[in-house]
Design a protein around this motif. Structure first.
Motif, PDB file in Angstrom:
ATOM      1  N   SER A   9      25.312  45.521  90.504  1.00  0.00           N
ATOM      2  CA  SER A   9      24.533  46.754  90.710  1.00  0.00           C
ATOM      3  C   SER A   9      25.411  47.959  90.386  1.00  0.00           C
ATOM      4  CB  SER A   9      24.023  46.822  92.156  1.00  0.00           C
ATOM      5  OG  SER A   9      23.167  45.740  92.442  1.00  0.00           O
ATOM      6  N   LEU A  10      25.589  48.207  89.099  1.00  0.00           N
ATOM      7  CA  LEU A  10      26.435  49.308  88.627  1.00  0.00           C
ATOM      8  C   LEU A  10      25.657  50.170  87.653  1.00  0.00           C
ATOM      9  CD1 LEU A  10      29.761  47.366  87.815  1.00  0.00           C
ATOM     10  CD2 LEU A  10      29.314  48.796  89.812  1.00  0.00           C
ATOM     11  N   PRO A  11      26.007  51.453  87.545  1.00  0.00           N
ATOM     12  CA  PRO A  11      25.376  52.312  86.533  1.00  0.00           C
ATOM     13  C   PRO A  11      25.770  51.853  85.131  1.00  0.00           C
ATOM     14  CG  PRO A  11      27.183  53.456  87.631  1.00  0.00           C
ATOM     15  CD  PRO A  11      26.952  52.192  88.394  1.00  0.00           C
ATOM     16  N   VAL A  12      25.001  52.285  84.152  1.00  0.00           N
ATOM     17  CA  VAL A  12      25.178  51.806  82.782  1.00  0.00           C
ATOM     18  C   VAL A  12      26.589  52.076  82.246  1.00  0.00           C
ATOM     19  CG1 VAL A  12      24.416  52.067  80.390  1.00  0.00           C
ATOM     20  CG2 VAL A  12      22.730  52.017  82.238  1.00  0.00           C
ATOM     21  N   HIS A  13      27.121  53.277  82.490  1.00  0.00           N
ATOM     22  CA  HIS A  13      28.434  53.597  81.926  1.00  0.00           C
ATOM     23  C   HIS A  13      29.534  52.710  82.511  1.00  0.00           C
ATOM     24  CE1 HIS A  13      28.531  56.043  85.631  1.00  0.00           C
ATOM     25  NE2 HIS A  13      29.856  56.019  85.531  1.00  0.00           N
ATOM     26  N   GLU A  14      29.398  52.290  83.760  1.00  0.00           N
ATOM     27  CA  GLU A  14      30.386  51.395  84.349  1.00  0.00           C
ATOM     28  C   GLU A  14      30.220  49.971  83.821  1.00  0.00           C
ATOM     29  OE1 GLU A  14      30.696  51.564  88.582  1.00  0.00           O
ATOM     30  OE2 GLU A  14      31.108  53.716  88.627  1.00  0.00           O
ATOM     31  N   ILE A  15      28.984  49.580  83.555  1.00  0.00           N
ATOM     32  CA  ILE A  15      28.735  48.271  82.948  1.00  0.00           C
ATOM     33  C   ILE A  15      29.408  48.201  81.573  1.00  0.00           C
ATOM     34  CG2 ILE A  15      26.970  46.804  81.888  1.00  0.00           C
ATOM     35  CD1 ILE A  15      26.964  46.488  84.833  1.00  0.00           C
ATOM     36  N   VAL A  16      29.260  49.265  80.793  1.00  0.00           N
ATOM     37  CA  VAL A  16      29.891  49.327  79.462  1.00  0.00           C
ATOM     38  C   VAL A  16      31.406  49.242  79.598  1.00  0.00           C
ATOM     39  CG1 VAL A  16      30.299  50.777  77.441  1.00  0.00           C
ATOM     40  CG2 VAL A  16      27.995  50.618  78.418  1.00  0.00           C
ATOM     41  N   ALA A  17      31.968  49.980  80.558  1.00  0.00           N
ATOM     42  CA  ALA A  17      33.417  49.962  80.770  1.00  0.00           C
ATOM     43  C   ALA A  17      33.891  48.568  81.162  1.00  0.00           C
ATOM     44  CB  ALA A  17      33.801  50.978  81.850  1.00  0.00           C
ATOM     45  N   VAL A  18      33.148  47.891  82.023  1.00  0.00           N
ATOM     46  CA  VAL A  18      33.515  46.535  82.457  1.00  0.00           C
ATOM     47  C   VAL A  18      33.537  45.590  81.261  1.00  0.00           C
ATOM     48  CG1 VAL A  18      32.715  44.511  83.745  1.00  0.00           C
ATOM     49  CG2 VAL A  18      32.743  46.753  84.850  1.00  0.00           C
ATOM     50  N   ILE A  19      32.533  45.670  80.404  1.00  0.00           N
ATOM     51  CA  ILE A  19      32.465  44.798  79.223  1.00  0.00           C
ATOM     52  C   ILE A  19      33.647  45.040  78.297  1.00  0.00           C
ATOM     53  CG2 ILE A  19      31.140  44.264  77.136  1.00  0.00           C
ATOM     54  CD1 ILE A  19      28.603  44.932  78.738  1.00  0.00           C
ATOM     55  N   LEU A  20      33.959  46.305  78.043  1.00  0.00           N
ATOM     56  CA  LEU A  20      35.069  46.635  77.135  1.00  0.00           C
ATOM     57  C   LEU A  20      36.414  46.190  77.706  1.00  0.00           C
ATOM     58  CD1 LEU A  20      33.979  50.212  75.948  1.00  0.00           C
ATOM     59  CD2 LEU A  20      33.736  48.038  74.729  1.00  0.00           C
ATOM     60  N   ILE A  21      36.616  46.410  79.000  1.00  0.00           N
ATOM     61  CA  ILE A  21      37.878  46.009  79.638  1.00  0.00           C
ATOM     62  C   ILE A  21      37.989  44.486  79.691  1.00  0.00           C
ATOM     63  CG2 ILE A  21      39.207  46.039  81.786  1.00  0.00           C
ATOM     64  CD1 ILE A  21      37.980  48.822  82.329  1.00  0.00           C
ATOM     65  N   PHE A  22      36.886  43.815  80.004  1.00  0.00           N
ATOM     66  CA  PHE A  22      36.885  42.358  80.026  1.00  0.00           C
ATOM     67  C   PHE A  22      37.253  41.799  78.649  1.00  0.00           C
ATOM     68  CE2 PHE A  22      34.622  38.324  79.335  1.00  0.00           C
ATOM     69  CZ  PHE A  22      35.202  37.554  80.340  1.00  0.00           C
TER      70      PHE A  22
END
Length: 223
Positions: free
Chosen positions: A148-161
């Protein structure tokens, strides 16, 4: 976001520990192409990883997977358990193949690759032809889509992962760039060891990750 990344850390590191991908970069580096082809290869690995995970997250969140009581959320947990069982089966197969120390034939063709070919090999070896990475990327996509995260944090998680997943192949690339004159001596021994122990390394990873995915899926269903 930090909690989600911590939950994904084991999966990311497991993707980073990919002996054949690391050997491929070492072969490019020792052939003198580490700075160019190695860069393209890593870019291919990274592009496929974030592309697949992002697609799965988009599908999952569109279906409502971020709702703990939704059907898609439960389906992802079941898929995670199935993926874990699949990894345990692969562990058995790898263990039975532990006596083989041959370098895959496709690696002999790496010297003749251009930038586009190196990028394509990175894409293929990081997912479609990887019995380890593909299930882990699918599991990561499911996990992120449940957050349950906002879109910009989801994008950041994907890029960092994705960055965590290419650390392993990035190390020999960095050596080829920083110390090109010493790359042969520094990496040849590592290449030989990785090829010789590939099956055992993969077996251990499959067992650990298989039980992790099964446990995580069951715990999420029970909770």
């Amino acid at each position: 976001m930090i909690v989600v990344l911590a939950d994904l850390l084991t999966l990311g590191i497991a993707i980073a520990i990919s002996p054949l991908s690391i050997v491929a970069v070492i072969l490019m580096a020792t052939a003198g192409n580490g700075r160019t082809n190695g860069t393209a290869f890593i870019a291919g690995c990274y592009t496929f990883a974030i592309g697949l995970v992002a697609s799965l997250v988009l599908i999952g969140r569109s279906a409502g997977a971020d709702d703990p009581d939704s059907g898609p959320h439960i389906t992802i947990d079941v898929i995670e358990i199935v993926l874990g069982l699949g990894l345990l089966v692969l562990a058995v197969l790898q263990w039975r193949n532990r006596g083989s120390h041959e370098t895959p034939k496709w690696m002999a063709r790496l010297d003749g690759l251009g930038l586009g070919g190196a990028f394509l090999v990175g894409v293929i070896i990081s997912g479609p032809l990887s019995p380890k990475d593909l299930p882990l990327l699918i599991a990561a996509g499911g996990r992120i889509s449940q957050a349950s995260l906002p879109v910009h944090e989801i994008v950041a998680v994907i890029l960092i992962f994705g960055l965590i997943g290419v650390i392993g192949v990035a190390i020999p690339w960095v050596i080829s760039v920083v110390a090109p004159s010493k790359v042969e001596g520094l990496l040849t021994g590592a290449r030989t060891w990785l090829v010789s122990n590939h099956a055992v390394i993969m077996t251990v990873l499959f067992v650990i990750l298989g039980f992790k995915l099964i446990g995580a899926g069951i715990a999420d269903l029970a909770g």
